[in-house]
Design an enzyme around this catalytic site. Structure first.
Site, PDB file in Angstrom:
ATOM      1  N   HIS A  41       0.806  -1.222   0.000  1.00 39.13           N
ATOM      2  CA  HIS A  41       0.000   0.000   0.000  1.00 39.13           C
ATOM      3  C   HIS A  41       0.841   1.275   0.000  1.00 39.13           C
ATOM      4  CE1 HIS A  41      -3.057  -2.939   1.310  1.00 39.13           C
ATOM      5  NE2 HIS A  41      -3.915  -2.111   0.748  1.00 39.13           N
ATOM      6  N   HIS A  48      -2.823  -5.610  -6.166  1.00 42.68           N
ATOM      7  CA  HIS A  48      -3.030  -6.828  -5.381  1.00 42.68           C
ATOM      8  C   HIS A  48      -4.513  -7.184  -5.345  1.00 42.68           C
ATOM      9  CE1 HIS A  48      -3.347  -3.411  -2.534  1.00 42.68           C
ATOM     10  NE2 HIS A  48      -4.289  -4.137  -1.961  1.00 42.68           N
ATOM     11  N   CYS A  83     -14.595  -5.328   3.598  1.00 44.70           N
ATOM     12  CA  CYS A  83     -13.616  -5.405   2.514  1.00 44.70           C
ATOM     13  C   CYS A  83     -12.297  -5.892   3.106  1.00 44.70           C
ATOM     14  CB  CYS A  83     -13.447  -4.076   1.793  1.00 44.70           C
ATOM     15  SG  CYS A  83     -13.074  -2.691   2.861  1.00 44.70           S
ATOM     16  N   HIS A  85      -8.501  -8.492   2.065  1.00 51.33           N
ATOM     17  CA  HIS A  85      -7.587  -9.149   1.132  1.00 51.33           C
ATOM     18  C   HIS A  85      -7.547 -10.647   1.425  1.00 51.33           C
ATOM     19  CE1 HIS A  85      -6.083  -5.052   2.051  1.00 51.33           C
ATOM     20  NE2 HIS A  85      -6.014  -4.978   0.741  1.00 51.33           N
ATOM     21  N   GLU A 103     -15.154  -9.638  11.246  1.00 54.37           N
ATOM     22  CA  GLU A 103     -15.357  -8.220  11.520  1.00 54.37           C
ATOM     23  C   GLU A 103     -16.720  -7.925  12.126  1.00 54.37           C
ATOM     24  OE1 GLU A 103     -14.586  -5.572   8.277  1.00 54.37           O
ATOM     25  OE2 GLU A 103     -12.574  -6.385   7.917  1.00 54.37           O
ATOM     26  N   TYR A 119      -8.949  -0.610  -9.606  1.00 60.28           N
ATOM     27  CA  TYR A 119      -8.856   0.824  -9.352  1.00 60.28           C
ATOM     28  C   TYR A 119      -7.540   1.178  -8.674  1.00 60.28           C
ATOM     29  CZ  TYR A 119     -10.651  -0.877  -4.864  1.00 60.28           C
ATOM     30  OH  TYR A 119     -10.836  -1.593  -3.704  1.00 60.28           O
ATOM     31  N   GLU A 130      -4.516   2.502  -2.551  1.00 61.90           N
ATOM     32  CA  GLU A 130      -5.293   1.291  -2.828  1.00 61.90           C
ATOM     33  C   GLU A 130      -5.186   0.998  -4.324  1.00 61.90           C
ATOM     34  OE1 GLU A 130      -6.428  -0.829  -0.986  1.00 61.90           O
ATOM     35  OE2 GLU A 130      -6.988   0.036   0.928  1.00 61.90           O
ATOM     36  N   GLU A 132      -5.881  -1.906  -6.437  1.00 62.36           N
ATOM     37  CA  GLU A 132      -6.509  -3.199  -6.195  1.00 62.36           C
ATOM     38  C   GLU A 132      -7.242  -3.769  -7.403  1.00 62.36           C
ATOM     39  OE1 GLU A 132      -7.115  -3.186  -1.416  1.00 62.36           O
ATOM     40  OE2 GLU A 132      -8.852  -2.608  -2.612  1.00 62.36           O
ATOM     41  N   TRP A 175     -12.496   4.243  -1.866  1.00 66.85           N
ATOM     42  CA  TRP A 175     -12.904   3.237  -2.842  1.00 66.85           C
ATOM     43  C   TRP A 175     -14.409   2.971  -2.851  1.00 66.85           C
ATOM     44  CZ3 TRP A 175     -10.104   2.259   1.589  1.00 66.85           C
ATOM     45  CH2 TRP A 175     -10.751   1.528   2.583  1.00 66.85           C
TER      46      TRP A 175
END
Length: 197
Positions: A41, A48, A83, A85, A103, A119, A130, A132, A175
């Site tokens: 990042h 990624h 959101c 990874h 979460e 994006y 970001e 991604e 995002w």
């Protein structure tokens, strides 16, 4: 709550914390390697794999979360339901289901793929980027969230009109609109025309 590398820091016998690795991809989403999460990042950012989840209640309202103030990236801002990874080699669908539970303490009663979006969003506050290739998922939630306070500061279910009002006055992740707009066809299919998405 299950303990996973995303929910806890592991301390091996040598006393150092394990790195969290992200899956680096090319412009077509093909895996080309890995990188440590924070390093990926740092500007200009390394492309990624990521995922974004949009869960709705039986009334067609979207579950938003406000990211916890302790997050290193985009703390205290509103964003989509979940959101994150995938771990290297982890299927995005499995990662999305795992992180939604970690979460928010909920398991979707239905979750479906909603395409991908690529994006590049710099975050002016943190200086992080970001970059991604994001796998999108939409689904239904039928139980109230029980957020992990280390991850989530607040939650809200909103209609499209309430989202527009909130988006005009509150800070959202850089995002958020990109992933929501990309997911809209699947959102409309899931919630039906009366929900207004």
């Amino acid at each position: 709550m299950p303990i996973t590398p995303a929910a806890a820091t592991h301390t091996p016998s040598n006393g150092t914390a394990d790195e969290i690795l992200l899956e680096l991809v090319d412009e077509n989403g093909v895996t080309i390697g890995t990188a440590e999460k924070l390093a990926a990042h740092q500007p200009p950012g390394r492309l990624h794999r990521a995922f974004s989840v949009f869960l709705f209640d039986e009334r067609g309202r979207l579950l938003l979360q406000r990211r916890a103030l302790g997050k290193y990236h985009s703390p205290g801002v509103w964003s989509n339901t979940c959101c994150g990874h995938p771990y290297p080699g982890e299927a995005p669908f499995a990662a999305a289901a795992r992180r939604t539970y970690e979460e928010l303490g909920v398991s979707p009663s239905l979750m479906a793929e909603a395409g991908t979006v690529r994006y590049n969003h710099p975050d002016p506050d943190s200086g992080l980027v970001e970059q991604e290739y994001n796998h999108l998922f939409v689904g239904l939630v039928q139980s109230p969230p029980h957020p992990d306070p280390a991850e989530v500061g607040d939650t809200a279910f909103v209609t499209p009109a309430e989202l527009a009002e909130r988006h005009a006055k509150d800070t959202f992740s850089s995002w958020f609109m990109t992933v929501l707009d990309a997911a809209r066809p699947a959102v409309r299919e899931l919630t039906g025309p009366s929900a207004g998405w």
